[in-house]
Design an enzyme around this catalytic site. Structure first.
Site, PDB file in Angstrom:
ATOM      1  N   GLU A  96     -23.834  20.147 -43.155  1.00  0.00           N
ATOM      2  CA  GLU A  96     -23.554  19.411 -41.917  1.00  0.00           C
ATOM      3  C   GLU A  96     -24.652  18.370 -41.679  1.00  0.00           C
ATOM      4  O   GLU A  96     -25.829  18.648 -41.929  1.00  0.00           O
ATOM      5  CB  GLU A  96     -23.517  20.366 -40.719  1.00  0.00           C
ATOM      6  CG  GLU A  96     -22.519  21.506 -40.852  1.00  0.00           C
ATOM      7  CD  GLU A  96     -22.691  22.544 -39.742  1.00  0.00           C
ATOM      8  OE1 GLU A  96     -22.823  22.126 -38.569  1.00  0.00           O
ATOM      9  OE2 GLU A  96     -22.722  23.754 -40.053  1.00  0.00           O
ATOM     10  N   LYS A  98     -27.547  16.388 -39.958  1.00  0.00           N
ATOM     11  CA  LYS A  98     -28.567  16.765 -38.977  1.00  0.00           C
ATOM     12  C   LYS A  98     -28.698  15.616 -37.969  1.00  0.00           C
ATOM     13  O   LYS A  98     -29.409  14.641 -38.196  1.00  0.00           O
ATOM     14  CB  LYS A  98     -29.906  17.054 -39.660  1.00  0.00           C
ATOM     15  CG  LYS A  98     -30.980  17.586 -38.715  1.00  0.00           C
ATOM     16  CD  LYS A  98     -32.252  17.914 -39.485  1.00  0.00           C
ATOM     17  CE  LYS A  98     -33.329  18.470 -38.551  1.00  0.00           C
ATOM     18  NZ  LYS A  98     -33.768  17.461 -37.565  1.00  0.00           N
ATOM     19  N   ASP A 100     -29.869  13.498 -34.906  1.00  0.00           N
ATOM     20  CA  ASP A 100     -31.184  13.365 -34.279  1.00  0.00           C
ATOM     21  C   ASP A 100     -31.007  13.246 -32.765  1.00  0.00           C
ATOM     22  O   ASP A 100     -30.857  12.153 -32.223  1.00  0.00           O
ATOM     23  CB  ASP A 100     -31.902  12.129 -34.838  1.00  0.00           C
ATOM     24  CG  ASP A 100     -33.379  12.123 -34.486  1.00  0.00           C
ATOM     25  OD1 ASP A 100     -33.876  13.164 -34.017  1.00  0.00           O
ATOM     26  OD2 ASP A 100     -34.033  11.092 -34.683  1.00  0.00           O
ATOM     27  N   TYR A 200     -22.311  23.160 -32.797  1.00  0.00           N
ATOM     28  CA  TYR A 200     -22.433  23.588 -34.202  1.00  0.00           C
ATOM     29  C   TYR A 200     -22.597  25.096 -34.372  1.00  0.00           C
ATOM     30  O   TYR A 200     -22.611  25.593 -35.489  1.00  0.00           O
ATOM     31  CB  TYR A 200     -23.603  22.877 -34.879  1.00  0.00           C
ATOM     32  CG  TYR A 200     -24.957  23.085 -34.215  1.00  0.00           C
ATOM     33  CD1 TYR A 200     -25.641  24.291 -34.315  1.00  0.00           C
ATOM     34  CD2 TYR A 200     -25.559  22.062 -33.487  1.00  0.00           C
ATOM     35  CE1 TYR A 200     -26.874  24.487 -33.713  1.00  0.00           C
ATOM     36  CE2 TYR A 200     -26.793  22.241 -32.882  1.00  0.00           C
ATOM     37  CZ  TYR A 200     -27.442  23.455 -32.996  1.00  0.00           C
ATOM     38  OH  TYR A 200     -28.655  23.646 -32.386  1.00  0.00           O
ATOM     39  N   LYS A 285     -34.250  16.624 -45.469  1.00  0.00           N
ATOM     40  CA  LYS A 285     -34.555  15.407 -44.725  1.00  0.00           C
ATOM     41  C   LYS A 285     -34.326  14.153 -45.579  1.00  0.00           C
ATOM     42  O   LYS A 285     -34.581  14.156 -46.778  1.00  0.00           O
ATOM     43  CB  LYS A 285     -36.009  15.427 -44.230  1.00  0.00           C
ATOM     44  CG  LYS A 285     -36.351  16.614 -43.335  1.00  0.00           C
ATOM     45  CD  LYS A 285     -35.566  16.590 -42.031  1.00  0.00           C
ATOM     46  CE  LYS A 285     -36.059  15.545 -41.059  1.00  0.00           C
ATOM     47  NZ  LYS A 285     -37.347  15.839 -40.434  1.00  0.00           N
ATOM     48  N   CYS A 379     -42.142 -17.450 -17.676  1.00  0.00           N
ATOM     49  CA  CYS A 379     -41.010 -17.301 -18.585  1.00  0.00           C
ATOM     50  C   CYS A 379     -41.061 -18.396 -19.654  1.00  0.00           C
ATOM     51  O   CYS A 379     -41.129 -19.585 -19.324  1.00  0.00           O
ATOM     52  CB  CYS A 379     -39.693 -17.384 -17.813  1.00  0.00           C
ATOM     53  SG  CYS A 379     -38.230 -17.385 -18.882  1.00  0.00           S
ATOM     54  N   CYS A 382     -37.877 -20.879 -19.109  1.00  0.00           N
ATOM     55  CA  CYS A 382     -37.669 -21.752 -17.953  1.00  0.00           C
ATOM     56  C   CYS A 382     -38.933 -22.037 -17.150  1.00  0.00           C
ATOM     57  O   CYS A 382     -38.913 -22.858 -16.229  1.00  0.00           O
ATOM     58  CB  CYS A 382     -36.610 -21.159 -17.023  1.00  0.00           C
ATOM     59  SG  CYS A 382     -37.139 -19.652 -16.162  1.00  0.00           S
ATOM     60  N   CYS A 397     -38.296 -12.220 -15.842  1.00  0.00           N
ATOM     61  CA  CYS A 397     -38.328 -13.607 -15.367  1.00  0.00           C
ATOM     62  C   CYS A 397     -37.694 -13.633 -13.985  1.00  0.00           C
ATOM     63  O   CYS A 397     -36.625 -13.048 -13.761  1.00  0.00           O
ATOM     64  CB  CYS A 397     -37.546 -14.501 -16.327  1.00  0.00           C
ATOM     65  SG  CYS A 397     -37.121 -16.118 -15.644  1.00  0.00           S
ATOM     66  N   CYS A 403     -32.843 -19.969 -15.060  1.00  0.00           N
ATOM     67  CA  CYS A 403     -33.257 -19.690 -16.434  1.00  0.00           C
ATOM     68  C   CYS A 403     -32.062 -19.810 -17.376  1.00  0.00           C
ATOM     69  O   CYS A 403     -31.098 -19.028 -17.280  1.00  0.00           O
ATOM     70  CB  CYS A 403     -33.868 -18.295 -16.532  1.00  0.00           C
ATOM     71  SG  CYS A 403     -34.434 -17.872 -18.188  1.00  0.00           S
TER      72      CYS A 403
END
Length: 650
Positions: A96, A98, A100, A200, A285, A379, A382, A397, A403
């Protein structure tokens, strides 16, 4: 590094990973530390100390971590050892992916969901019952189930959802976002996050194999990863491993390896566990995708909500089969913490093998006197001042309406698939029409046809009669839209698709929503907004800020004049209360919020004050001045029972 220093370092990173959800190193780097500890004979504890803010839940069986394998030799060694312990020549292995994410346990009693917890330290977890309950498609009731049943799974966030969610760059990767979402004290915040899960494991069932467990979980209504394979040899295990590794970028969620489990559940008991990992399973892994290259320049991108995001422009490098020329630096704090400077030689990794980021700087190769990066004070697009909001890592900004970068990004979002889905207005076309002055703000999209009567678009390369006709037809075909998609299209901070659906479901009609939003300076309207499950104070304040700005209000009024905005349920249009303005006064049998929500669900507009436009005044016990004014204006007055009868008949 001494044993004590190594242990302290691992404990420090455990705290950042399991409690703070803000790791400073990658999983691969953490695994290297653990390997060193094992080589030195150090025992590694699972997880970290529990967060005292949460209730404590004891697991019926420990939630252990898995031992790790990194190559074919490790897998052959694992299988050989298991065969020897069991004195068998053949094994069936369930393979299966893995995922994360964040592991959790969910307990059911007689089919009812009653408790959920994080893995915690393995023996005890943190109580996240209310948070798990907010995950879409997570079963609250299991039909036909008696006694106790425990389901274990992994909560995660898809990569595409993460990119939308992480506009403020608050999270380093999808795993941190998922963990941070589940470990919230306020479940309303969790409800507003795009969490998903895979189940699972099943404790308390009668299944004999892991294959049967996964099939049973699917039958009970749980989400189960479809990518799985029952292998009968090391070769078949490695074939599955290589297949997932090669297509992992197309899965849509982060996978950092493959979990191999003995398929026969009886063997789990026979093999047992060490104090930190089961002997009947192992995690193979994936190799970390790293590469070294030069950081040529740090660029600053301005998003549609004004967030300034630093981006590393890199000398192109091949990392795991993908050419990387840019990497996210997340925010100013990340640059400062890692001391990243222009001209540095950096280690680049593809986080989750999807999103490139800089792991570390090779400071030994840094040029003498290389200047620190100075974040801009205005910014870069702008020239507006930048501002830091308390409680956020983002720097923004302030020139929301001037902008160019913000305006263009809002236009791109408006026409995107998750909003109006206008075919023919991709990013390049939006930039083109903005630059030639035809689309400067959102309502201009729906007046484009009128403007083109006096504008020779065919004079521009790539535009002919047919392409212009196709674009205008596409725009005109999108003038009808549902309320939730409309709200989502407006680029209001913190209002993603999920939140937009909550608002649309509550207010039903656009007029209801707009009228209530225009009154958010009043306590009653703001309190009502805050009462919606999934709407927190930060979100409510953002909406209030949007509607407090006259430029936004003018844009909205202009825009809706071109559109047909549908309620979330067209059937509610037939209600006898549809479009009627209702005011409540006095003490009602049901709560004021409940009464208001019921009226809105039937299409009514609920107002806090009586005026000549009011259709009905619903009175409870001890009505106040609203009753007197309604009498003076000749407004129809209903007792609560009459109002309920009207609702029932409609």
């Amino acid at each position: 590094m001494t044993n004590q220093e190594l242990r302290q370092k691992i404990e420090y990173h455990n705290l950042l990973y399991y409690q703070k959800n803000k790791p400073e190193i990658t999983d691969a780097e953490y695994d290297i530390l653990k390997q060193k500890a094992v080589e030195l004979g150090e025992e590694i504890e699972v997880g970290s100390e529990l967060d005292s803010r949460f209730g404590k839940v004891k697991h019926s069986e420990p939630m252990l971590s898995l031992g790790n394998a990194y190559n074919e030799q490790d897998i052959e060694k694992f299988i050989t050892k298991v065969k020897k312990l069991l004195n068998v020549s053949k094994l069936e292995i369930m393979c299966e992916p893995k995922v994360d994410g964040l592991s959790f346990s969910a307990v059911y009693e007689d089919g009812r969901f009653i408790k959920a917890a994080t893995r915690g330290d393995g023996d005890y977890g943190e109580d996240i019952t209310k948070n798990i309950a907010t995950i879409k498609d997570f079963p609250q009731v299991l039909s036909g189930i008696k006694d106790r049943l425990e389901v274990r799974g992994e909560a995660y966030i898809r990569n595409d959802d993460f990119l939308k969610l992480n506009e403020n760059n608050d999270f380093a990767n999808p795993r941190n976002a998922a963990a941070g979402s589940l470990r919230q004290l306020d479940p309303n915040i969790t409800a507003n996050m795009p969490l998903k899960y895979f189940a699972y494991s099943l404790l308390g069932g009668e299944e004999k194999t892991q294959d049967e467990v996964l099939n049973r979980l699917e039958g009970l209504g749980f989400c189960v990863n479809k990518h799985r394979f029952l292998a009968k040899s090391v070769d078949e295990m490695l074939q599955f491993y290589n297949g997932i590794y090669n297509c992992r970028c197309n899965l849509g969620f982060d996978v950092d390896g493959i979990v191999y489990k003995m398929n026969d559940l009886k063997l789990h008991s026979k093999l047992g566990s060490t104090n930190r990992a089961p002997k009947w399973a192992i995690a193979h892994k994936f190799p970390a995708a790293y590469g070294k290259t030069k950081l040529e320049k740090i660029l600053i991108q301005v998003g549609r909500t004004g967030v300034l995001t630093p981006i590393a422009k890199l000398t192109p490098i091949n990392v795991g089969g993908v050419i990387i020329s840019r990497a996210s630096l997340h925010n100013y704090e990340e640059i400062k913490r890692k001391d990243i400077r222009e001209g540095d030689i950096v280690v680049v990794a593809r986080a989750g093998d999807v999103i490139p980021h800089i792991v570390e700087v090779d400071k030994d190769s840094r040029l003498p006197n290389a200047p620190k990066f100075i974040f801009p004070e205005v910014c870069p697009e702008c020239g507006s001042r930048i501002e830091k909001v308390d409680g956020e890592t983002a720097i923004r900004c302030s020139g929301e309406f001037t902008c160019k970068a913000q305006i263009i990004e809002k236009l791109k979002h408006f026409v995107s698939q998750e909003a109006f889905a206008i075919i023919g207005l991709a990013d390049k076309q939006i930039e083109f029409f903005y630059d030639i002055g035809l689309i400067q703000q959102i309502p201009d999209i729906f007046t484009l046809e009128e403007k083109l009567k006096e504008f020779d678009l065919e004079a521009y390369n790539g535009w002919g009669k047919q392409s212009i006709a196709n674009l205008l037809n596409s725009i005109n075909s999108r003038k009808t839209i549902s309320l939730d998609r409309f709200i989502s299209s407006l680029s209001i901070r913190f209002i993603a698709q999920g939140t937009a659906k909550l608002l649309a479901k509550h207010y039903v009609f656009f007029e209801n929503w707009q009228n209530s939003m225009m009154k958010l300076q009043c306590y009653e309207s703001f309190s009502e907004l805050m009462s919606i499950d999934g709407i927190g104070e930060k979100t409510a304040e953002s909406i209030r800020s949007f509607f407090s700005n006259q430029q936004n209000v003018n844009m909205l009024n202009n825009l809706v004049s071109h559109l047909n905005i549908l309620p979330v349920d067209n059937n509610k249009r037939s209600s006898a209360l549809s479009g009627k303005i209702i005011v409540f006064t006095g003490t009602l049998k049901m709560s004021r919020d409940e009464a208001s929500n019921k009226a809105r669900s039937m299409g009514a507009q609920v107002s806090s004050s009586v005026s000549s436009k009011t259709h009905f005044l619903v009175v409870g016990q001890n009505p106040g001045s609203k009753h007197k004014k309604a009498v003076e204006l000749g407004i129809k007055i209903l007792r609560e029972e009459e109002r309920l009868s009207l609702v029932a008949n409609s």
